[in-house]
Design a protein around this motif. Structure first.
Motif, PDB file in Angstrom:
ATOM      1  N   THR A 207       0.974  -1.056  -0.085  1.00 25.73           N
ATOM      2  CA  THR A 207      -0.581   0.049  -0.021  1.00 25.73           C
ATOM      3  C   THR A 207       0.961   1.569   0.459  1.00 25.73           C
ATOM      4  O   THR A 207       2.044   1.232   0.733  1.00 25.73           O
ATOM      5  CB  THR A 207      -0.854   0.129   1.305  1.00 25.73           C
ATOM      6  OG1 THR A 207      -2.184  -1.115   0.655  1.00 25.73           O
ATOM      7  CG2 THR A 207      -1.513   1.547   1.391  1.00 25.73           C
ATOM      8  N   VAL A 209       0.781   5.512   0.945  1.00 26.73           N
ATOM      9  CA  VAL A 209      -0.412   6.335   1.061  1.00 26.73           C
ATOM     10  C   VAL A 209       0.300   7.477   0.768  1.00 26.73           C
ATOM     11  O   VAL A 209       1.391   8.167   0.780  1.00 26.73           O
ATOM     12  CB  VAL A 209       0.110   6.829   2.154  1.00 26.73           C
ATOM     13  CG1 VAL A 209      -1.421   7.873   2.725  1.00 26.73           C
ATOM     14  CG2 VAL A 209      -0.559   5.651   3.015  1.00 26.73           C
ATOM     15  N   ALA A 220      -4.676   6.632   0.476  1.00 29.16           N
ATOM     16  CA  ALA A 220      -4.226   5.057  -0.225  1.00 29.16           C
ATOM     17  C   ALA A 220      -4.489   3.880  -0.959  1.00 29.16           C
ATOM     18  O   ALA A 220      -5.647   4.264  -1.216  1.00 29.16           O
ATOM     19  CB  ALA A 220      -4.874   4.021   1.489  1.00 29.16           C
ATOM     20  N   VAL A 221      -3.750   4.006  -1.970  1.00 27.78           N
ATOM     21  CA  VAL A 221      -4.267   2.858  -2.556  1.00 27.78           C
ATOM     22  C   VAL A 221      -2.710   1.683  -2.836  1.00 27.78           C
ATOM     23  O   VAL A 221      -1.975   1.715  -2.389  1.00 27.78           O
ATOM     24  CB  VAL A 221      -3.529   3.716  -4.444  1.00 27.78           C
ATOM     25  CG1 VAL A 221      -4.844   5.080  -4.322  1.00 27.78           C
ATOM     26  CG2 VAL A 221      -2.432   3.708  -4.333  1.00 27.78           C
ATOM     27  N   PRO A 222      -3.499   1.090  -3.695  1.00 27.12           N
ATOM     28  CA  PRO A 222      -2.505  -0.429  -4.663  1.00 27.12           C
ATOM     29  C   PRO A 222      -1.095   0.254  -4.514  1.00 27.12           C
ATOM     30  O   PRO A 222      -0.886   1.040  -5.510  1.00 27.12           O
ATOM     31  CB  PRO A 222      -3.230  -1.235  -4.743  1.00 27.12           C
ATOM     32  CG  PRO A 222      -4.719  -1.183  -4.565  1.00 27.12           C
ATOM     33  CD  PRO A 222      -4.601   0.239  -4.245  1.00 27.12           C
ATOM     34  N   LEU A 223       0.405  -0.529  -4.131  1.00 25.70           N
ATOM     35  CA  LEU A 223       1.224  -0.393  -4.616  1.00 25.70           C
ATOM     36  C   LEU A 223       1.356  -0.230  -5.879  1.00 25.70           C
ATOM     37  O   LEU A 223       2.374   0.141  -6.832  1.00 25.70           O
ATOM     38  CB  LEU A 223       2.376  -1.011  -3.697  1.00 25.70           C
ATOM     39  CG  LEU A 223       3.712   0.070  -4.010  1.00 25.70           C
ATOM     40  CD1 LEU A 223       4.061   0.925  -4.186  1.00 25.70           C
ATOM     41  CD2 LEU A 223       4.762  -1.086  -3.069  1.00 25.70           C
TER      42      LEU A 223
END
Length: 407
Positions: A207, A209, A220-223
């Protein structure tokens, strides 16, 4: 239970190394971790083509610079040769000639008189006439001395022209959105948690941020939507790699957090961190910018061995700022900088670390990567020549007048 040297028992069946000591599985011993090289190393990785294209196959100036770090080497060598020549001529003048006129000393002095190419030069046309030896010997000695001086000064001037032919000029200007959008770089971040742990203890990575975590402006988004990430077990410990190809940088604060947790017979402890952050233009394999280093102590002022463990995060802060190299066909590359390291939970005493290893609530190492893209300004870099052909010829003519005409 018997533990190796520099280790202690923290429960009935397990041993742990003292703070700052790393366990070596091959020798089953604990050794103090000592980083090699500088703590932080920074490089732009950009080299410049010479303003005057000298053939590298004939002149290897990089190897010459290793032995000649300044002009003083050429000037000192010139002075030594000049004194040796004048001393040799003086000894010849004081040596006996002999009565037959064919002694070696007489022949050497005669050939020195033939070398008068700067003062009494017409004696080459009057070899059948008597020579004034005092004048021609002195003229030959000083003629060679003048050429030694000229060649030495010319070598010093040539060294100056090669080593200081241009200066790097930096210009800072305000950035706009189209300029920042054109910076498409390949970024790669590697960090090794120096320990006896493995990637099986990794948790929470995945994740990213963005924004300011203090206020509500954060996302917050998926890495995986920005970069590829992986973990690899190495001899120094687990290495996390985060790689982004042809990526657009986020113009905000960016945070990536992960943890290493306790596993049976494998507690979460570390003695330091080793990182490397590189940036290069997409498709350009020749030039890159990087910052790398090793963090092994609790602060910048205390080199006391410590072991990292606990809930408080270890924060590594990096700044990225855009650069445009006008002298390299407008090369656009991101320059990473290591800003600071904020240590989290760590222990420098055996009793403190022993108590932490017995506590399940402190069974992790929390690490946070903080990246700040300095997008307000762009640094433009260009080369400006300070020694052109006209100035070089003028200096060369001045040296000739000083060394050849004036002597």
């Amino acid at each position: 239970m018997q533990c190796p040297t520099h280790a202690f028992i923290f429960n009935a069946t397990q041993c742990a190394c003292n703070p700052g000591y790393l366990f070596n599985s091959s020798s089953t011993s604990c050794s103090l971790f000592a980083a090699t090289g500088p703590a932080v190393e920074l490089s732009s990785g950009v080299d410049y083509d010479p303003a005057i294209p000298f053939p590298e196959a004939i002149f290897s100036f990089d190897s010459i610079k290793k032995f000649t770090q300044s002009q003083a080497v050429f000037l000192e060598a010139t002075l030594v040769l000049l004194l040796c020549w004048l001393g040799f001529c003086l000894l010849l003048r004081l040596s006996p000639l002999g009565s037959d006129g064919v002694s070696p000393w007489f022949r050497i002095r005669w050939w020195i008189s033939r070398l008068d190419i700067s003062f009494s030069t017409r004696h080459w046309l009057h070899d059948q006439k008597p020579l004034v030896k005092r004048k021609t010997e002195l003229g030959g000695a000083f003629s060679i001395a003048s050429w030694i001086l000229f060649i030495g000064l010319f070598a010093a001037l040539l060294y100056q022209t090669i080593s200081k032919r241009s200066v790097e000029v930096h210009n800072v200007r305000a950035a706009n959105a189209p300029d920042l959008a054109s910076f498409l770089n390949d970024l790669e971040f590697n960090i090794t948690t120096i320990s006896s742990m493995s990637c099986a203890q990794l948790r929470g990575l995945g994740t990213v941020v963005t924004g300011n975590p203090i206020v509500m402006d954060r996302r917050a988004v998926p890495l995986s939507t920005f970069a590829n990430y992986s973990c690899l077990n190495t001899t120094l410990g687990p290495t996390i790699t985060i790689q982004c190809n042809n990526c657009r940088l986020i113009r905000d604060f960016t945070y990536i957090t992960w943890q290493f947790v306790d596993l049976p017979n494998s507690p979460a402890t570390a003695v330091g961190f080793q990182f490397n952050l590189t940036a290069k233009k997409h498709g350009d394999k020749k030039r890159l910018s990087f910052v790398s280093g090793t963090l092994k102590n609790a602060s910048d002022f205390d080199d006391k061995p410590v072991t990292y463990r606990g809930v408080m995060p270890n924060i590594l802060k990096f700044n990225l700022f855009p650069r445009i190299y006008r002298n390299l066909h407008d090369l656009k590359i991101i320059q990473p900088l290591f800003h600071e390291f904020l240590p989290g939970s760590y222990y420098g005493e055996v009793s403190q670390l022993q108590s932490s290893l017995r506590s399940s609530s402190e069974g992790l190492i929390n690490t946070t990567l903080f990246i700040n893209f300095l997008s307000s300004y762009i640094v433009e870099i260009d080369s400006q020549n300070i020694l052109g052909p006209v100035s070089f010829l003028a200096d060369l003519g001045g040296l000739y007048c000083i060394s050849i005409v004036r002597i």
